[in-house]
Design a protein around this motif. Structure first.
Motif, PDB file in Angstrom:
ATOM      1  N   GLY A   1      -5.832  -9.965 -25.746  1.00 47.47           N
ATOM      2  CA  GLY A   1      -4.905  -8.841 -25.809  1.00 47.47           C
ATOM      3  C   GLY A   1      -3.966  -8.790 -24.628  1.00 47.47           C
ATOM      4  O   GLY A   1      -3.826  -9.735 -23.855  1.00 47.47           O
ATOM      5  N   GLY A   2      -3.313  -7.644 -24.474  1.00 52.50           N
ATOM      6  CA  GLY A   2      -2.445  -7.438 -23.331  1.00 52.50           C
ATOM      7  C   GLY A   2      -3.266  -7.148 -22.085  1.00 52.50           C
ATOM      8  O   GLY A   2      -4.395  -6.652 -22.164  1.00 52.50           O
ATOM      9  N   LEU A   3      -2.715  -7.452 -20.944  1.00 50.86           N
ATOM     10  CA  LEU A   3      -3.450  -7.288 -19.690  1.00 50.86           C
ATOM     11  C   LEU A   3      -2.475  -6.918 -18.580  1.00 50.86           C
ATOM     12  O   LEU A   3      -1.469  -7.595 -18.373  1.00 50.86           O
ATOM     13  N   ILE A   4      -2.785  -5.823 -17.880  1.00 50.48           N
ATOM     14  CA  ILE A   4      -2.020  -5.420 -16.695  1.00 50.48           C
ATOM     15  C   ILE A   4      -3.031  -5.207 -15.583  1.00 50.48           C
ATOM     16  O   ILE A   4      -3.915  -4.352 -15.688  1.00 50.48           O
ATOM     17  N   VAL A   5      -2.913  -5.988 -14.509  1.00 54.04           N
ATOM     18  CA  VAL A   5      -3.878  -5.952 -13.411  1.00 54.04           C
ATOM     19  C   VAL A   5      -3.139  -5.651 -12.113  1.00 54.04           C
ATOM     20  O   VAL A   5      -2.301  -6.442 -11.678  1.00 54.04           O
ATOM     21  N   ALA A   6      -3.449  -4.502 -11.512  1.00 51.14           N
ATOM     22  CA  ALA A   6      -2.943  -4.212 -10.167  1.00 51.14           C
ATOM     23  C   ALA A   6      -3.933  -4.801  -9.180  1.00 51.14           C
ATOM     24  O   ALA A   6      -5.120  -4.460  -9.193  1.00 51.14           O
ATOM     25  N   SER A   7      -3.468  -5.701  -8.331  1.00 52.77           N
ATOM     26  CA  SER A   7      -4.408  -6.400  -7.457  1.00 52.77           C
ATOM     27  C   SER A   7      -3.702  -6.969  -6.239  1.00 52.77           C
ATOM     28  O   SER A   7      -2.497  -7.216  -6.253  1.00 52.77           O
TER      29      SER A   7
ATOM     30  N   ASN B   1       0.839  -1.189   0.000  1.00 49.92           N
ATOM     31  CA  ASN B   1       0.000   0.000   0.000  1.00 49.92           C
ATOM     32  C   ASN B   1       0.876   1.242   0.000  1.00 49.92           C
ATOM     33  O   ASN B   1       1.830   1.349   0.771  1.00 49.92           O
ATOM     34  N   GLY B   2       0.525   2.192  -0.862  1.00 48.66           N
ATOM     35  CA  GLY B   2       1.295   3.422  -0.944  1.00 48.66           C
ATOM     36  C   GLY B   2       2.499   3.339  -1.840  1.00 48.66           C
ATOM     37  O   GLY B   2       3.208   4.341  -2.024  1.00 48.66           O
ATOM     38  N   ALA B   3       2.764   2.157  -2.428  1.00 50.29           N
ATOM     39  CA  ALA B   3       3.916   2.027  -3.324  1.00 50.29           C
ATOM     40  C   ALA B   3       3.711   2.819  -4.607  1.00 50.29           C
ATOM     41  O   ALA B   3       4.677   3.204  -5.259  1.00 50.29           O
ATOM     42  N   GLY B   4       2.443   3.069  -4.980  1.00 52.42           N
ATOM     43  CA  GLY B   4       2.176   3.876  -6.170  1.00 52.42           C
ATOM     44  C   GLY B   4       1.662   3.095  -7.356  1.00 52.42           C
ATOM     45  O   GLY B   4       1.830   3.532  -8.505  1.00 52.42           O
ATOM     46  N   LYS B   5       1.007   1.965  -7.136  1.00 47.74           N
ATOM     47  CA  LYS B   5       0.521   1.154  -8.259  1.00 47.74           C
ATOM     48  C   LYS B   5      -0.504   1.904  -9.109  1.00 47.74           C
ATOM     49  O   LYS B   5      -0.456   1.864 -10.333  1.00 47.74           O
TER      50      LYS B   5
ATOM     51  N   TYR C   1       5.567 -16.942  -7.820  1.00 50.00           N
ATOM     52  CA  TYR C   1       6.339 -15.795  -7.326  1.00 50.00           C
ATOM     53  C   TYR C   1       6.612 -15.939  -5.832  1.00 50.00           C
ATOM     54  O   TYR C   1       7.733 -15.706  -5.365  1.00 50.00           O
ATOM     55  N   ARG C   2       5.581 -16.334  -5.074  1.00 51.29           N
ATOM     56  CA  ARG C   2       5.748 -16.494  -3.639  1.00 51.29           C
ATOM     57  C   ARG C   2       6.774 -17.572  -3.311  1.00 51.29           C
ATOM     58  O   ARG C   2       7.621 -17.401  -2.432  1.00 51.29           O
ATOM     59  N   ARG C   3       6.690 -18.698  -4.033  1.00 51.16           N
ATOM     60  CA  ARG C   3       7.670 -19.767  -3.792  1.00 51.16           C
ATOM     61  C   ARG C   3       9.080 -19.275  -4.077  1.00 51.16           C
ATOM     62  O   ARG C   3      10.012 -19.507  -3.285  1.00 51.16           O
ATOM     63  N   HIS C   4       9.249 -18.597  -5.211  1.00 48.15           N
ATOM     64  CA  HIS C   4      10.569 -18.067  -5.560  1.00 48.15           C
ATOM     65  C   HIS C   4      11.031 -17.054  -4.515  1.00 48.15           C
ATOM     66  O   HIS C   4      12.200 -17.078  -4.076  1.00 48.15           O
ATOM     67  N   HIS C   5      10.123 -16.177  -4.112  1.00 52.12           N
ATOM     68  CA  HIS C   5      10.453 -15.155  -3.128  1.00 52.12           C
ATOM     69  C   HIS C   5      10.844 -15.793  -1.791  1.00 52.12           C
ATOM     70  O   HIS C   5      11.809 -15.368  -1.148  1.00 52.12           O
ATOM     71  N   GLU C   6      10.107 -16.804  -1.392  1.00 52.67           N
ATOM     72  CA  GLU C   6      10.396 -17.477  -0.118  1.00 52.67           C
ATOM     73  C   GLU C   6      11.727 -18.224  -0.184  1.00 52.67           C
ATOM     74  O   GLU C   6      12.480 -18.248   0.791  1.00 52.67           O
TER      75      GLU C   6
ATOM     76  N   ALA D   1       6.618  -6.792  -9.721  1.00 49.58           N
ATOM     77  CA  ALA D   1       6.637  -6.218  -8.373  1.00 49.58           C
ATOM     78  C   ALA D   1       7.168  -4.790  -8.427  1.00 49.58           C
ATOM     79  O   ALA D   1       8.228  -4.539  -9.011  1.00 49.58           O
ATOM     80  N   LEU D   2       6.408  -3.868  -7.850  1.00 49.25           N
ATOM     81  CA  LEU D   2       6.830  -2.472  -7.722  1.00 49.25           C
ATOM     82  C   LEU D   2       7.383  -2.290  -6.322  1.00 49.25           C
ATOM     83  O   LEU D   2       6.650  -2.379  -5.333  1.00 49.25           O
ATOM     84  N   GLU D   3       8.676  -2.026  -6.248  1.00 47.57           N
ATOM     85  CA  GLU D   3       9.325  -1.970  -4.934  1.00 47.57           C
ATOM     86  C   GLU D   3      10.554  -1.092  -4.991  1.00 47.57           C
ATOM     87  O   GLU D   3      11.410  -1.261  -5.862  1.00 47.57           O
ATOM     88  N   ARG D   4      10.616  -0.115  -4.096  1.00 45.77           N
ATOM     89  CA  ARG D   4      11.799   0.749  -3.942  1.00 45.77           C
ATOM     90  C   ARG D   4      12.207   1.394  -5.260  1.00 45.77           C
ATOM     91  O   ARG D   4      13.387   1.428  -5.612  1.00 45.77           O
ATOM     92  N   GLY D   5      11.224   1.895  -5.994  1.00 45.65           N
ATOM     93  CA  GLY D   5      11.512   2.629  -7.216  1.00 45.65           C
ATOM     94  C   GLY D   5      11.866   1.781  -8.410  1.00 45.65           C
ATOM     95  O   GLY D   5      12.314   2.317  -9.433  1.00 45.65           O
ATOM     96  N   ALA D   6      11.697   0.473  -8.310  1.00 40.55           N
ATOM     97  CA  ALA D   6      12.071  -0.416  -9.414  1.00 40.55           C
ATOM     98  C   ALA D   6      10.916  -1.348  -9.749  1.00 40.55           C
ATOM     99  O   ALA D   6      10.046  -1.622  -8.915  1.00 40.55           O
ATOM    100  N   LEU D   7      10.925  -1.840 -10.979  1.00 40.47           N
ATOM    101  CA  LEU D   7       9.962  -2.842 -11.433  1.00 40.47           C
ATOM    102  C   LEU D   7      10.731  -4.132 -11.709  1.00 40.47           C
ATOM    103  O   LEU D   7      11.693  -4.129 -12.478  1.00 40.47           O
ATOM    104  N   ALA D   8      10.298  -5.214 -11.090  1.00 33.69           N
ATOM    105  CA  ALA D   8      10.966  -6.502 -11.272  1.00 33.69           C
ATOM    106  C   ALA D   8       9.948  -7.520 -11.760  1.00 33.69           C
ATOM    107  O   ALA D   8       8.934  -7.754 -11.095  1.00 33.69           O
TER     108      ALA D   8
END
Length: 563
Positions: free
Chosen positions: A214-220, A64-68, A250-255, A234-241
């Motif tokens: 088509g293309g799809l971008i979903v902030a959720s 929250n507040g990251a700017g999505k 993603y969660r498994r990789h992140h963990e 992932a939008l985090e610390r000014g970067a997109l990964a």
């Protein structure tokens, strides 16, 4: 006034008109090249970020507040980037998180159909321009398709000019989504599209997005929706990964990464401790060796000048050893700092709930033939609940869940019968109305008589994920998730501690870490709860003791039904 819900139609093939406007997937592309953009409070939304969104199902996540939401506006072209370049290819349709519903706003406006309908009217009147003809290319049957579009979304055949304020929030979201899907765009940008949607409407949306070409971008923050994506950004610390795969992958990789980073940090600390012990032992050995050499030199009765030379040499050697040991210690510390930098910081989110225990025999809620003000014609409801119960309210959009909660909170009176609540209550509604747009969170807490000193309040709010930038800013500047958390703080820390919390879709707008923190906090809440939510996973985590379900036009005790 909201209307009774209509079940979305099952997925079916596109009509010939819809197929003629089906997106050409290869035409959609959005790329960011060295883009930097600061948030209004000075924090960096993006810092020299480069990323490409192609024909894939992109799930955009962030705290929250990251700017999505602001990022989606940049991608859409509603805002210019402060530096760098954003390139777009293809027509884009978008559904914002907050839909307009004020005076003069129609369903056609919400669906994005007003320009086409007006262009068609001008053409039929003989005053159409070339721009009107270009806009209507492939959309000549927009009027005929309007009722079919609504029916596909499980909605009545409302006219396009119907006021947006005349339908429920979930119904309005369906209108916006159906309109975006029907525009034949090459790409869709959706901001929290499942907020306010009931289970059947979510199923309809999942079906439509599954067949979207088509293309799809979903902030959720919807875990189920994110698991249908093919790519997580992932939008985090000014970067997109970007991460290939759905949210679970993603969660498994992140963990796994977090576990590896934790193991590396533990290893670096152990290496540092062992190294520092070795350095101390070496230092002690050098000290003993120096003292022994000094005694031997004195006993050898050597000339003073020779003794002085040996002493100076010993001191130079000791100095070099000190420098080497300092450098070695600094290197060990640096290795630990580098390992620590790769460890994700612990989520700074916690809900310090007040002690609001309700004794097991204490009667909390008494409904005697109470008739809710909405929906029209709703039958009376009788219910008696005591102790720290957990009541789940489940039903489709428009069935009156919010109205029932407002009645339990004392904000609305029943049309007939009795509604009695025997303990202090606090309600968190979907609009977070406990906060005025112009006031700060600290001002709101002061107005509500919060007893905690400001320093302690700030500490608790920081644990909730609300730092100085949020607590000192007008509520209108907060993101959706930040505002929900701020409203929750107002509900929890007002003058009279709540023993009965009423929560209306509390997970809407919350990021995933905040949802999990809310689940954990409420699972230990010692008071009574009444929660209306379409988030099945969230409700299951609360382990409801009682359920009310809207079935066949009435509230039914579904306590024995499975979660």
């Amino acid at each position: 006034m909201a209307h009774a819900p209509h079940a979305p139609a099952p997925a079916r093939p596109l009509s010939s008109a819809q197929q003629s406007r089906a997106p050409l997937a290869a035409t959609f592309h959005i790329s960011l090249r060295h883009v930097s953009h600061a948030l209004p409070d000075g924090r960096m939304l993006l810092e020299d970020a480069s990323h490409a969104f192609g024909v894939a199902r992109h799930g955009l996540i962030g705290r929250n507040g990251a700017g999505k939401t602001l990022l989606l506006r940049l991608l859409l072209g509603e805002l210019p980037a402060q530096s760098g370049r954003i390139e777009r290819r293809g027509r884009i349709a978008a559904v914002p998180q907050s839909l307009p519903a004020g005076p003069g706003v129609t369903l056609a406006d919400v669906a994005g159909m007003t320009p086409a309908l007006r262009a068609l009217a001008r053409i039929e009147a003989g005053t159409g321009s070339q721009a009107d003809f270009d806009l209507m290319d492939g959309r000549w049957r927009v009027r005929e398709e309007w009722p079919r579009m609504l029916a596909d979304a499980g909605l009545p055949a409302w006219p396009p000019e119907r006021p947006a304020s005349a339908v429920s929030g979930g119904e309005l979201t369906r209108v916006a989504l159906a309109g975006a899907l029907a525009q034949g765009a090459d790409g869709l940008l959706l901001d929290e599209p499942t907020n306010h949607l009931d289970a059947r409407a979510r199923g309809w949306l999942m079906d439509r997005l599954t067949t979207w070409r088509g293309g799809l971008i979903v902030a959720s923050h919807d875990r189920t929706l994110l698991d249908t994506m093919s790519d997580i950004v992932a939008l985090e610390r000014g970067a997109l990964a970007g991460h290939a795969g759905n949210y679970s992958a993603y969660r498994r990789h992140h963990e796994q990464q977090a576990a590896s980073a934790d193991a590396a940090l533990t290893h670096a600390r152990a290496e540092r401790d062992a190294g520092l012990r070795a350095l101390r032992q070496r230092h002690d050995a050098e000290q003993r060796r120096g003292a022994r050499n000094a005694r031997q030199a004195r006993d050898a009765n050597q000339a003073p000048i020779l003794l002085g030379m040996k002493k100076a040499s010993a001191e130079r050697h000791a100095g070099r050893e000190r420098l080497r040991m300092q450098a070695a210690a600094q290197a060990l510390d640096a290795a630990v700092r580098q390992a620590a930098a790769k460890v994700a910081p612990a989520a700074a989110i916690a809900l310090a709930l007040p002690e609001t225990a309700v004794p097991a025999g204490r009667r909390v809620l008494h409904l005697e033939a109470a008739t809710p003000p909405w929906p029209a014609g709703a039958p009376a409801l009788s219910l008696n609940l005591s102790g720290p119960f957990r009541l789940a309210l489940q039903g489709p959009n428009g069935c009156g869940k919010s109205t029932l909660l407002a009645m339990l909170a004392g904000e609305l009176a029943p049309l007939g019968g009795r509604c009695e609540v025997g303990v202090p209550t606090a309600i968190l509604d979907q609009r977070a109305s406990a906060l005025g747009d112009a006031e700060t969170l600290l001002q709101a807490l002061d107005r509500l008589g919060a007893r905690l000193p400001q320093g302690e309040l700030r500490s608790r709010l920081a644990l909730l994920g609300l730092g100085p930038a949020q607590v000192d800013a007008p509520a209108a500047r907060l993101s959706g998730g930040e505002r929900i958390k701020a409203a929750l703080a107002c509900a929890l820390w007002r003058r009279e501690p709540a023993q009965f919390l009423l929560l209306d879709e509390p997970t809407n707008h919350l990021d995933l870490a905040s949802v999990q923190a809310l689940e954990e906090a409420l699972s230990g809440y010692p008071g009574a709860l009444a929660v209306a939510s379409h988030d099945a996973a969230f409700l299951a985590a609360l382990r409801p003791t009682h359920r009310l379900a809207w079935e066949n036009g009435r509230w039914t005790d579904a306590t024995a039904a499975p979660a």
